[in-house]
Scaffold this active site. Structure first.
Site, short mmCIF file in Angstrom:
data_model
loop_
_atom_site.label_atom_id
_atom_site.label_comp_id
_atom_site.label_asym_id
_atom_site.label_seq_id
_atom_site.Cartn_x
_atom_site.Cartn_y
_atom_site.Cartn_z
N GLU A 57 0.82 -1.21 0.00
CA GLU A 57 0.00 0.00 0.00
C GLU A 57 0.85 1.26 0.00
O GLU A 57 0.43 2.31 -0.51
CB GLU A 57 -0.96 0.01 1.19
CG GLU A 57 -2.13 -0.98 1.08
CD GLU A 57 -1.76 -2.38 1.55
OE1 GLU A 57 -0.57 -2.62 1.90
OE2 GLU A 57 -2.66 -3.25 1.57
N PHE A 119 -11.70 -7.77 13.78
CA PHE A 119 -10.60 -8.20 12.90
C PHE A 119 -10.26 -7.08 11.91
O PHE A 119 -11.13 -6.53 11.25
CB PHE A 119 -11.00 -9.47 12.15
CG PHE A 119 -9.95 -9.93 11.18
CD1 PHE A 119 -8.69 -10.31 11.64
CD2 PHE A 119 -10.19 -9.93 9.81
CE1 PHE A 119 -7.70 -10.71 10.75
CE2 PHE A 119 -9.21 -10.33 8.92
CZ PHE A 119 -7.95 -10.72 9.38
N GLN A 120 -9.01 -6.74 11.83
CA GLN A 120 -8.51 -5.69 10.93
C GLN A 120 -9.16 -4.34 11.18
O GLN A 120 -9.40 -3.58 10.26
CB GLN A 120 -8.64 -6.11 9.46
CG GLN A 120 -7.70 -7.28 9.15
CD GLN A 120 -7.53 -7.52 7.67
OE1 GLN A 120 -8.45 -7.33 6.89
NE2 GLN A 120 -6.34 -7.99 7.30
N LYS A 169 -17.82 -1.16 5.84
CA LYS A 169 -18.21 -2.22 4.91
C LYS A 169 -19.73 -2.23 4.69
O LYS A 169 -20.19 -2.41 3.56
CB LYS A 169 -17.73 -3.58 5.42
CG LYS A 169 -17.91 -4.70 4.41
CD LYS A 169 -17.15 -5.97 4.77
CE LYS A 169 -17.24 -6.99 3.66
NZ LYS A 169 -16.49 -8.22 3.96
N MET A 485 23.87 9.45 3.00
CA MET A 485 23.68 10.75 3.64
C MET A 485 23.95 10.67 5.15
O MET A 485 24.54 11.57 5.74
CB MET A 485 22.26 11.27 3.38
CG MET A 485 22.02 12.67 3.91
SD MET A 485 23.20 13.86 3.26
CE MET A 485 22.24 14.60 1.94
C1 LIG Z 1 11.97 5.97 5.87
C2 LIG Z 1 13.25 6.64 6.25
N1 LIG Z 1 14.08 6.06 7.13
C3 LIG Z 1 15.24 6.66 7.47
C4 LIG Z 1 15.60 7.86 6.93
C5 LIG Z 1 16.91 8.53 7.31
N2 LIG Z 1 17.77 8.62 6.14
C6 LIG Z 1 17.88 9.75 5.40
S1 LIG Z 1 18.88 9.58 4.08
C7 LIG Z 1 19.25 8.00 4.51
C8 LIG Z 1 20.19 7.18 3.66
C9 LIG Z 1 19.63 6.83 2.34
O1 LIG Z 1 20.47 5.88 1.76
P1 LIG Z 1 20.47 5.65 0.21
O2 LIG Z 1 19.10 5.40 -0.28
O3 LIG Z 1 21.46 4.59 -0.12
O4 LIG Z 1 20.90 7.07 -0.36
P2 LIG Z 1 22.35 7.77 -0.35
O5 LIG Z 1 22.33 8.81 0.73
O6 LIG Z 1 23.37 6.71 -0.13
O7 LIG Z 1 22.44 8.40 -1.70
C10 LIG Z 1 18.58 7.62 5.68
C11 LIG Z 1 18.71 6.30 6.33
C12 LIG Z 1 14.67 8.45 6.03
N3 LIG Z 1 14.88 9.63 5.47
N4 LIG Z 1 13.53 7.81 5.69
#
Ligand SMILES: Cc1ncc(C[n+]2csc(CCOP(=O)(O)OP(=O)(O)O)c2C)c(N)n1
Ligand SMILES: [Mg+2]
Length: 586
Positions: A57, A119-120, A169, A485
């Site tokens: 979803e 349920f759900q 529902k 990042m």
């Molecule tokens: C759902 C979610 N979980 C954690 C984060 C924290 N977060 C921000 S950037 C990042 C790293 C992303 O890694 P990647 O997709 O490999 O991108 P890169 O920075 O390596 O280009 C994380 C864990 C987030 N923004 N969203």
């Protein structure tokens, strides 16, 4: 309007489908389940609605967002009660943060069971109350068509946003007469679109008197479909323009008046222009902390004109000297007339000295990157070449992380609605489903997802949806083997202690095999010599989704950078490079 009422009794479910059709919906992204099941039956007979069966979803929600951001129409997603509905929470929150028009439809347990831990059962209205523009719980078949009509009106007017319709529902199963169009019953919902003339004249006067103005534009300019009007305003005033992460594409990157993106990873020229400005004209933007840095030291010399459709935004973070509530397109059109009147009266802004300074910053601190000494691929170069080869008519959807910032910096956006990303929420997993939604809405356009190896692993199951439903998106996995990042912050602020950011995704999973398992074409590129060739190869495939695993250097960092919580005056153009603004504060 023609009355398209149906005197025959139909089911609530059938009235839902009819109402969606009458609202102009052509695509619904979703997954069925017990509580929403009645709605899926009449859906089978609809010739106007295409339902795209997603694999999660969250994919349905981001697809609806991508569709909406690319087309300007309301995106629609549908899920069952309980876990189906809670899986929509992230994309709903995401759409809320980025003001995306979306209608999310969820099934709910029968009304007699509500509150019994049936349920759900999940109180999805309660759960999403703070992250929707509005939410409805519908427990009578008679209310379904009206609610759909109201939901589309609320989602798409004023400041757009997500609207939830949770339908029990029994409401879907009982019978009703279908009436269309319905009379909206929304007392108290009257967004102001027409700006106050006196405020607009004041803004125009300040623009002509200013010596160092900046036009600071945000996603609201895109939402108001005001890019054309804005260009007229910019060229009339000849004031410098900065476009936020959400507004990339609202003003051509190649335009000489454009300084680029402000904020944490903005250009030195854009960030510094705001810091040194004597007037900021903020249009459809919200002084987000990623733009202002430490708020108390943001743009200390500037008077502020702030125009927004949402009065709650004005003076929320930064006090406005001239508040203007109104639709951005109308505000900008009125501003053009008011500035023309100033010019006719012999008053015209003189920004020559300002431009001299701005151009010097632009020249001295352009965006750039270094190629890795070991001959491996620079992630910035990969993204830059994709942008060049796919060109300004393609649509680019980014994930969240370093690759997102590089995609905002190194692709030249010349047209509105070509840059889609999760700006406010920063939702990893956004790119693939958003690209899918954009491609469904804009089938003739090339759509690239620029994704990270981390983000890609959150929602890549929608590749199956793309392959099966003939949605040939292209995915560039910028594979640096890490949560880049976060790793960058560990490099800079945690003494290179890399706690839990190594994904080992050079090895597991094998993205090429993964792509192939999903019925897509999988390619890999590991060296600069193969870069253009591989991108060309991906560009030539249009009968299947393509995933390219770009194996890039791990240590590349996003520059410029303003560290979180510090003043924008502390911007670093690159590691240890603090720009000299000629004010003795090097
Ligand atoms: C759902 C979610 N979980 C954690 C984060 C924290 N977060 C921000 S950037 C990042 C790293 C992303 O890694 P990647 O997709 O490999 O991108 P890169 O920075 O390596 O280009 C994380 C864990 C987030 N923004 N969203
Ligand atoms: Mg990564």
């Amino acid at each position: 309007m023609t009355d398209r009422s149906d005197q025959q009794a139909i089911s609530g479910a059938a009235s839902l489908i009819r109402a969606l059709e009458e609202s102009g919906v052509d695509t619904v992204f979703g997954i069925p389940g017990g509580a929403i099941l009645p709605a899926y039956d009449p859906l089978l007979d609809s010739t106007r609605l295409r339902h795209i069966l997603v694999r999660h979803e969250q994919g349905a929600g981001h697809a609806a967002t991508g569709y909406a951001q690319a087309t300007g129409r309301v995106g629609v997603c549908m899920a069952t009660s309980g876990p189906g509905a809670t899986n929509l929470v992230t994309p709903i929150a995401d759409a809320h943060m980025d003001s995306v028009p979306m209608v999310a439809i969820t099934g709910q347990v029968p009304s007699a069971n509500i509150g019994t831990d049936a349920f759900q059962e999940a109180d999805i209205v309660g759960i999403t109350l703070p992250i929707t523009k509005h939410s409805f719980l519908v427990s009578r078949a008679d209310e379904i068509a009206r609610t759909v009509s109201e939901a589309f009106h609320i989602a798409s007017t004023g400041r757009p946003g997500p609207v939830l319709i949770d339908i029990t529902k029994d409401a879907l199963q009982s019978t009703t007469d279908f009436h269309w169009p319905v009379e909206l019953n929304l007392p108290g919902y009257r967004p102001v679109s027409k700006p106050h003339a006196k405020q607009v004249r004041e803004a125009a006067r300040m623009l002509t008197e200013a010596k160092r103005p900046v036009l600071y534009i945000g996603g609201g300019v895109l939402k108001a479909r005001a890019s054309t009007e804005f260009r007229v305003l910019a060229e009339l005033t000849e004031a410098p323009v900065v476009t936020t992460l959400m507004a990339r594409g609202a003003f051509p990157d190649s335009h000489p008046l454009h300084l680029g993106m402000p904020g944490m990873h903005g250009t030195v020229a854009a960030v510094t222009a705001l810091q040194k400005a004597d007037l900021i004209v903020a249009l459809g933007t919200r002084f987000d902390d990623r733009v202002t840095g430490k708020l108390s030291s943001f743009a200390p010399h500037a008077k502020v004109v702030h125009a927004d459709i949402d009065p709650a935004e004005i003076s929320k973070n930064r006090a406005a000297d001239v508040p203007i509530v109104g639709d951005c397109r109308e505000v900008i059109a009125d501003l053009v007339v008011a500035v023309q009147a100033e010019h006719a009266a012999g008053r015209r802004g003189d920004y020559a000295g300002w431009w001299e300074q701005l151009n010097a910053w632009r020249r001295t601190y352009p965006l750039g990157y270094e190629l890795p000494a070991d001959g491996s691929l620079a992630p910035q170069q990969v993204i830059e070449r994709i942008g060049r080869i796919a060109g300004p008519d393609a649509i680019y959807a980014a994930g969240v992380g370093q690759h997102q910032m590089w995609a905002s910096q190194f692709i030249s956006y010349e047209n509105p609605y070509t840059w889609l990303n999760s700006g406010g929420a920063g939702t990893m997993g956004y790119a693939v489903p958003a690209a899918m939604g954009a491609k469904v809405g804009m089938p003739d356009r090339t759509v690239w997802a620029i994704d990270g190896d981390g983000c890609f692993q959150m929602t890549n199951q929608e590749l199956a949806t793309c392959a099966i439903n003939d949605i040939p998106i292209k995915v560039a996995v910028i594979n640096n083997g890490s949560l880049g990042m976060v790793r960058q912050w560990q490099t800079l602020f945690y003494g290179k202690r890399y706690s839990n950011t190594d994904l080992h995704s050079r090895r597991i999973p094998d993205f090429v095999k993964l792509a192939e398992a999903y019925g897509c074409v999988g390619l890999r590129c590991e060296s600069p010599e193969d870069l253009d060739k591989t991108i060309q190869q991906a560009m030539e495939i249009d009968d299947a989704p393509v995933v390219v695993d770009f194996v890039v250097h791990q240590d590349a960092m996003v520059w410029p950078m303003v560290p979180a919580g510090v003043s924008n005056d502390e911007i670093l153009a690159a590691q240890d490079v603090r720009p000299d603004f000629g004010d003795g504060e090097e």
